[in-house]
Design a protein around this motif. Structure first.
Motif, mmCIF file in Angstrom:
data_model
loop_
_atom_site.group_PDB
_atom_site.id
_atom_site.type_symbol
_atom_site.label_atom_id
_atom_site.label_comp_id
_atom_site.label_asym_id
_atom_site.label_seq_id
_atom_site.Cartn_x
_atom_site.Cartn_y
_atom_site.Cartn_z
ATOM 1 N N MET A 1 0.838 -1.175 0.000
ATOM 2 C CA MET A 1 0.000 0.000 0.000
ATOM 3 C C MET A 1 0.884 1.239 0.000
ATOM 4 N N GLY A 2 0.544 2.185 -0.833
ATOM 5 C CA GLY A 2 1.280 3.440 -0.873
ATOM 6 C C GLY A 2 0.468 4.551 -0.246
ATOM 7 N N TRP A 3 1.154 5.642 0.041
ATOM 8 C CA TRP A 3 0.489 6.818 0.593
ATOM 9 C C TRP A 3 -0.103 7.637 -0.547
ATOM 10 N N ARG A 4 -1.251 8.239 -0.301
ATOM 11 C CA ARG A 4 -1.875 9.146 -1.258
ATOM 12 C C ARG A 4 -1.668 10.583 -0.788
ATOM 13 N N GLU A 5 -1.599 11.498 -1.748
ATOM 14 C CA GLU A 5 -1.349 12.903 -1.424
ATOM 15 C C GLU A 5 -2.362 13.443 -0.417
ATOM 16 N N GLU A 6 -3.630 13.093 -0.566
ATOM 17 C CA GLU A 6 -4.660 13.611 0.342
ATOM 18 C C GLU A 6 -4.490 13.088 1.774
ATOM 19 N N GLU A 7 -3.754 12.015 1.953
ATOM 20 C CA GLU A 7 -3.503 11.487 3.297
ATOM 21 C C GLU A 7 -2.336 12.207 3.983
ATOM 22 N N ILE A 8 -1.459 12.831 3.209
ATOM 23 C CA ILE A 8 -0.218 13.398 3.730
ATOM 24 C C ILE A 8 -0.188 14.928 3.676
ATOM 25 N N ALA A 9 -0.807 15.503 2.668
ATOM 26 C CA ALA A 9 -0.725 16.952 2.453
ATOM 27 C C ALA A 9 -1.136 17.734 3.701
ATOM 28 N N GLY A 10 -0.280 18.690 4.085
ATOM 29 C CA GLY A 10 -0.555 19.553 5.226
ATOM 30 C C GLY A 10 -0.276 18.952 6.588
ATOM 31 N N LYS A 11 0.216 17.730 6.639
ATOM 32 C CA LYS A 11 0.458 17.035 7.911
ATOM 33 C C LYS A 11 1.874 17.293 8.423
ATOM 34 N N THR A 12 2.027 17.193 9.739
ATOM 35 C CA THR A 12 3.338 17.213 10.377
ATOM 36 C C THR A 12 3.679 15.778 10.743
ATOM 37 N N ILE A 13 4.830 15.309 10.273
ATOM 38 C CA ILE A 13 5.168 13.887 10.362
ATOM 39 C C ILE A 13 6.493 13.702 11.070
ATOM 40 N N PHE A 14 6.544 12.681 11.917
ATOM 41 C CA PHE A 14 7.797 12.249 12.548
ATOM 42 C C PHE A 14 8.172 10.929 11.898
ATOM 43 N N ASP A 15 9.331 10.881 11.246
ATOM 44 C CA ASP A 15 9.777 9.703 10.499
ATOM 45 C C ASP A 15 11.036 9.126 11.127
ATOM 46 N N VAL A 16 11.037 7.832 11.323
ATOM 47 C CA VAL A 16 12.203 7.137 11.867
ATOM 48 C C VAL A 16 12.696 6.161 10.815
ATOM 49 N N GLY A 17 13.970 6.250 10.471
ATOM 50 C CA GLY A 17 14.508 5.303 9.503
ATOM 51 C C GLY A 17 15.463 5.967 8.542
ATOM 52 N N THR A 18 15.555 5.398 7.346
ATOM 53 C CA THR A 18 16.607 5.764 6.399
ATOM 54 C C THR A 18 16.487 7.162 5.813
ATOM 55 N N GLY A 19 15.286 7.713 5.780
ATOM 56 C CA GLY A 19 15.089 9.041 5.218
ATOM 57 C C GLY A 19 14.377 9.040 3.877
ATOM 58 N N TRP A 20 14.353 7.916 3.204
ATOM 59 C CA TRP A 20 13.635 7.851 1.925
ATOM 60 C C TRP A 20 12.159 8.188 2.113
ATOM 61 N N GLN A 21 11.570 7.691 3.193
ATOM 62 C CA GLN A 21 10.158 7.979 3.454
ATOM 63 C C GLN A 21 9.954 9.468 3.706
ATOM 64 N N ALA A 22 10.893 10.088 4.394
ATOM 65 C CA ALA A 22 10.793 11.520 4.680
ATOM 66 C C ALA A 22 10.712 12.316 3.379
ATOM 67 N N LEU A 23 11.528 11.949 2.406
ATOM 68 C CA LEU A 23 11.485 12.618 1.111
ATOM 69 C C LEU A 23 10.150 12.385 0.413
ATOM 70 N N THR A 24 9.623 11.176 0.512
ATOM 71 C CA THR A 24 8.326 10.871 -0.089
ATOM 72 C C THR A 24 7.234 11.706 0.551
ATOM 73 N N PHE A 25 7.253 11.827 1.885
ATOM 74 C CA PHE A 25 6.249 12.636 2.572
ATOM 75 C C PHE A 25 6.310 14.097 2.112
ATOM 76 N N ILE A 26 7.505 14.627 1.926
ATOM 77 C CA ILE A 26 7.662 15.999 1.436
ATOM 78 C C ILE A 26 7.082 16.111 0.027
ATOM 79 N N GLU A 27 7.392 15.145 -0.832
ATOM 80 C CA GLU A 27 6.874 15.159 -2.207
ATOM 81 C C GLU A 27 5.348 15.101 -2.236
ATOM 82 N N LEU A 28 4.750 14.471 -1.219
ATOM 83 C CA LEU A 28 3.292 14.349 -1.147
ATOM 84 C C LEU A 28 2.639 15.551 -0.458
ATOM 85 N N GLY A 29 3.442 16.560 -0.103
ATOM 86 C CA GLY A 29 2.883 17.800 0.416
ATOM 87 C C GLY A 29 2.813 17.937 1.919
ATOM 88 N N ALA A 30 3.601 17.149 2.664
ATOM 89 C CA ALA A 30 3.618 17.301 4.118
ATOM 90 C C ALA A 30 4.020 18.729 4.481
#
Length: 79
Positions: A1-30
């Motif tokens: 399952m992938g994240w959709r933009e409407e699930e992430i846009a405008g959110k504040t996120i705490f990410d633990v791990g390699t950092g790839w997810q952090a970049l994805t969250f930014i691309e989705l509008g976090a």
């Protein structure tokens, strides 16, 4: 399952791990992503990558979940 933009846009996120997810969250509008990793090499890589991409709402530090977060407020998602 992938994240959709409407699930992430405008959110504040705490990410633990390699950092790839952090970049994805930014691309989705976090609104902001706060990242932690045990590996200093991964944190250095992510900080270089965010600079290369001109990202200013991604904050990466070395540490674990018990390290001080130094963030005011709540997170919408911890991943």
């Amino acid at each position: 399952m992938g994240w959709r933009e409407e699930e992430i846009a405008g959110k504040t996120i705490f990410d633990v791990g390699t950092g790839w997810q952090a970049l994805t969250f930014i691309e989705l509008g976090a609104r902001a992503v706060h990242h932690r990793d045990l590996s200093g090499a991964q944190v250095d890589w992510l900080n270089r990558e965010k600079t290369r991409r001109g990202i200013d709402n991604l904050h990466s530090r070395q540490g674990d979940l018990c390290s001080p977060w130094e963030v005011d407020g709540a997170f919408d998602l911890i991943f």
